[in-house]
Design a protein around this motif. Structure first.
Motif, PDB file in Angstrom:
ATOM      1  N   MET A 299       2.626  56.171  43.186  1.00 24.48           N
ATOM      2  CA  MET A 299       2.911  56.713  44.508  1.00 24.48           C
ATOM      3  C   MET A 299       2.607  55.690  45.596  1.00 24.48           C
ATOM      4  O   MET A 299       3.400  55.502  46.534  1.00 24.48           O
ATOM      5  CB  MET A 299       2.085  57.984  44.750  1.00 24.48           C
ATOM      6  CG  MET A 299       2.311  58.613  46.125  1.00 24.48           C
ATOM      7  SD  MET A 299       4.019  59.154  46.382  1.00 24.48           S
ATOM      8  CE  MET A 299       4.089  60.517  45.203  1.00 24.48           C
ATOM      9  N   GLN A 300       1.496  55.015  45.478  1.00 24.86           N
ATOM     10  CA  GLN A 300       1.142  53.986  46.461  1.00 24.86           C
ATOM     11  C   GLN A 300       2.154  52.840  46.443  1.00 24.86           C
ATOM     12  O   GLN A 300       2.519  52.297  47.491  1.00 24.86           O
ATOM     13  CB  GLN A 300      -0.263  53.451  46.179  1.00 24.86           C
ATOM     14  CG  GLN A 300      -1.371  54.444  46.466  1.00 24.86           C
ATOM     15  CD  GLN A 300      -2.732  53.932  46.042  1.00 24.86           C
ATOM     16  OE1 GLN A 300      -2.858  53.160  45.076  1.00 24.86           O
ATOM     17  NE2 GLN A 300      -3.770  54.351  46.748  1.00 24.86           N
ATOM     18  N   GLU A 301       2.624  52.478  45.244  1.00 22.95           N
ATOM     19  CA  GLU A 301       3.606  51.403  45.133  1.00 22.95           C
ATOM     20  C   GLU A 301       4.921  51.793  45.798  1.00 22.95           C
ATOM     21  O   GLU A 301       5.547  50.977  46.483  1.00 22.95           O
ATOM     22  CB  GLU A 301       3.844  51.055  43.663  1.00 22.95           C
ATOM     23  CG  GLU A 301       4.804  49.887  43.477  1.00 22.95           C
ATOM     24  CD  GLU A 301       5.014  49.547  42.012  1.00 22.95           C
ATOM     25  OE1 GLU A 301       5.822  48.628  41.737  1.00 22.95           O
ATOM     26  OE2 GLU A 301       4.405  50.201  41.145  1.00 22.95           O
ATOM     27  N   ILE A 302       5.349  53.049  45.607  1.00 24.10           N
ATOM     28  CA  ILE A 302       6.593  53.522  46.222  1.00 24.10           C
ATOM     29  C   ILE A 302       6.472  53.514  47.743  1.00 24.10           C
ATOM     30  O   ILE A 302       7.402  53.103  48.458  1.00 24.10           O
ATOM     31  CB  ILE A 302       6.943  54.922  45.701  1.00 24.10           C
ATOM     32  CG1 ILE A 302       7.359  54.848  44.222  1.00 24.10           C
ATOM     33  CG2 ILE A 302       8.071  55.547  46.538  1.00 24.10           C
ATOM     34  CD1 ILE A 302       7.648  56.195  43.598  1.00 24.10           C
ATOM     35  N   ILE A 303       5.327  53.955  48.242  1.00 24.74           N
ATOM     36  CA  ILE A 303       5.117  53.955  49.697  1.00 24.74           C
ATOM     37  C   ILE A 303       5.181  52.538  50.241  1.00 24.74           C
ATOM     38  O   ILE A 303       5.833  52.265  51.259  1.00 24.74           O
ATOM     39  CB  ILE A 303       3.758  54.609  50.044  1.00 24.74           C
ATOM     40  CG1 ILE A 303       3.780  56.098  49.687  1.00 24.74           C
ATOM     41  CG2 ILE A 303       3.436  54.420  51.528  1.00 24.74           C
ATOM     42  CD1 ILE A 303       2.449  56.788  49.860  1.00 24.74           C
ATOM     43  N   LEU A 304       4.515  51.603  49.543  1.00 26.21           N
ATOM     44  CA  LEU A 304       4.513  50.211  49.988  1.00 26.21           C
ATOM     45  C   LEU A 304       5.911  49.608  49.922  1.00 26.21           C
ATOM     46  O   LEU A 304       6.365  48.926  50.852  1.00 26.21           O
ATOM     47  CB  LEU A 304       3.541  49.401  49.126  1.00 26.21           C
ATOM     48  CG  LEU A 304       3.429  47.904  49.461  1.00 26.21           C
ATOM     49  CD1 LEU A 304       2.920  47.712  50.882  1.00 26.21           C
ATOM     50  CD2 LEU A 304       2.506  47.198  48.468  1.00 26.21           C
ATOM     51  N   ARG A 305       6.632  49.889  48.841  1.00 25.62           N
ATOM     52  CA  ARG A 305       7.976  49.325  48.663  1.00 25.62           C
ATOM     53  C   ARG A 305       8.950  49.919  49.681  1.00 25.62           C
ATOM     54  O   ARG A 305       9.860  49.229  50.166  1.00 25.62           O
ATOM     55  CB  ARG A 305       8.467  49.579  47.235  1.00 25.62           C
ATOM     56  CG  ARG A 305       7.737  48.761  46.172  1.00 25.62           C
ATOM     57  CD  ARG A 305       8.094  49.235  44.775  1.00 25.62           C
ATOM     58  NE  ARG A 305       9.478  48.941  44.454  1.00 25.62           N
ATOM     59  CZ  ARG A 305       9.867  48.073  43.510  1.00 25.62           C
ATOM     60  NH1 ARG A 305       8.950  47.385  42.838  1.00 25.62           N
ATOM     61  NH2 ARG A 305      11.129  47.878  43.268  1.00 25.62           N
TER      62      ARG A 305
ATOM     63  N   PHE B  94      12.445  52.522  45.629  1.00 23.46           N
ATOM     64  CA  PHE B  94      11.952  53.462  44.615  1.00 23.46           C
ATOM     65  C   PHE B  94      12.141  53.028  43.167  1.00 23.46           C
ATOM     66  O   PHE B  94      11.618  53.674  42.260  1.00 23.46           O
ATOM     67  CB  PHE B  94      12.622  54.839  44.797  1.00 23.46           C
ATOM     68  CG  PHE B  94      14.112  54.829  44.639  1.00 23.46           C
ATOM     69  CD1 PHE B  94      14.702  54.850  43.392  1.00 23.46           C
ATOM     70  CD2 PHE B  94      14.934  54.816  45.753  1.00 23.46           C
ATOM     71  CE1 PHE B  94      16.082  54.856  43.251  1.00 23.46           C
ATOM     72  CE2 PHE B  94      16.305  54.825  45.626  1.00 23.46           C
ATOM     73  CZ  PHE B  94      16.885  54.844  44.375  1.00 23.46           C
ATOM     74  N   ASN B  95      12.892  51.961  42.908  1.00 29.30           N
ATOM     75  CA  ASN B  95      13.097  51.533  41.534  1.00 29.30           C
ATOM     76  C   ASN B  95      11.957  50.608  41.107  1.00 29.30           C
ATOM     77  O   ASN B  95      12.037  49.389  41.216  1.00 29.30           O
ATOM     78  CB  ASN B  95      14.448  50.830  41.396  1.00 29.30           C
ATOM     79  CG  ASN B  95      14.863  50.659  39.937  1.00 29.30           C
ATOM     80  OD1 ASN B  95      14.045  50.804  39.032  1.00 29.30           O
ATOM     81  ND2 ASN B  95      16.129  50.364  39.721  1.00 29.30           N
ATOM     82  N   THR B  96      10.889  51.211  40.604  1.00 28.13           N
ATOM     83  CA  THR B  96       9.699  50.439  40.261  1.00 28.13           C
ATOM     84  C   THR B  96       9.877  49.622  38.979  1.00 28.13           C
ATOM     85  O   THR B  96       9.010  48.813  38.640  1.00 28.13           O
ATOM     86  CB  THR B  96       8.497  51.385  40.090  1.00 28.13           C
ATOM     87  OG1 THR B  96       8.805  52.394  39.109  1.00 28.13           O
ATOM     88  CG2 THR B  96       8.165  52.064  41.419  1.00 28.13           C
ATOM     89  N   LYS B  97      10.971  49.842  38.247  1.00 25.51           N
ATOM     90  CA  LYS B  97      11.208  49.069  37.018  1.00 25.51           C
ATOM     91  C   LYS B  97      11.666  47.642  37.328  1.00 25.51           C
ATOM     92  O   LYS B  97      11.614  46.773  36.460  1.00 25.51           O
ATOM     93  CB  LYS B  97      12.258  49.777  36.157  1.00 25.51           C
ATOM     94  CG  LYS B  97      11.794  51.142  35.635  1.00 25.51           C
ATOM     95  CD  LYS B  97      12.857  51.788  34.766  1.00 25.51           C
ATOM     96  CE  LYS B  97      12.396  53.147  34.262  1.00 25.51           C
ATOM     97  NZ  LYS B  97      13.434  53.801  33.407  1.00 25.51           N
TER      98      LYS B  97
END
Length: 236
Positions: A4-10, A53-56
């Protein structure tokens, strides 16, 4: 870092990166969506969406792709500015749909423009009778430009031999949100004493003014935080 934190940052990074690229490409992409601008906007939107949102996919790789595509789009825009042929192929060209009051069937077919679309576009220009139109041109950004026949054109002062008014000014914003716009005061050679005198005529201070502008006729318009309306109209 959680997902969730990564999505917010990205997401924040994607917005910032897209904003920077859009600033470099200029406002034409927003105001005049030609074929090149449409492709650039859609592709950049897809890249930034993946960044959000594409964390892959690594954010670095997406940023590199975004920067590279932004550079390509910028180079294409510059080529369009320098070369008329480049503009023709990259951004398209105007197509005459009505000439001398006659519908150009071949041009309609080439542009894949139907009579329904033509009638709708004319109605949006307040033209409901096709026999009022002298010329109709489909612009590269998709909107329709019309030239009416002489009997249906608006009457001007020149037609009536009425002398034109004195020179008009470009509107100048002087106060916004209770603060003086110093840049506009200096660039238009206006004085603070003059503005203060005009404000004093209304028995108020700068902080009381929500918006002030010098109009095209040179007259001042003031809008105050306190509207001084005794019986405001209210709709339920």
């Amino acid at each position: 870092m959680t997902e969730m934190q990564e999505i917010i940052l990205r997401t924040g990074l994607a917005y910032a990166a897209f904003l920077v690229v859009a600033r470099f490409l200029g406002t034409q992409t927003l105001s005049q969506m030609t074929l090149h601008d449409f492709i650039a906007a859609v592709t950049l939107g897809g890249i930034t969406a993946n960044l959000a949102f594409n964390t892959k996919i690594s954010s670095i790789n997406i940023l590199i792709s975004l920067v590279l595509f932004g550079i390509i789009a910028l180079l294409i825009t510059l080529a369009s500015l320098k070369s008329r042929k480049a503009r023709y192929w990259l951004s398209g060209h105007p197509t005459v749909l009505i000439q001398d009051g006659t519908i150009m069937d071949n041009n309609m077919n080439k542009a894949k423009y139907t009579l329904d679309s033509l009638n709708q576009a004319m109605r949006e220009k307040d033209v409901f009778n096709i026999d009022e139109v002298e010329y109709a041109v489909l612009e590269p950004d998709g909107h329709l430009s019309l030239l009416k026949k002489p009997p249906f054109r608006p009457v001007t002062k020149q037609d009536l031999n009425i002398p034109a008014n004195s020179k008009e000014f470009f509107p100048v914003e002087l106060i916004m949100d209770g603060k003086i716009i110093h840049k506009n005061i200096k660039e238009n050679n206006l004085s603070y004493s003059w503005l203060t005198e005009e404000i004093n005529k209304h028995e108020c201070t700068v902080e009381d003014v929500f918006y002030a502008i010098r109009g095209t006729n040179g007259q001042l318009f003031f809008d105050f935080y306190k509207d001084r309306i005794n019986s405001p109209v209210d709709k339920e």
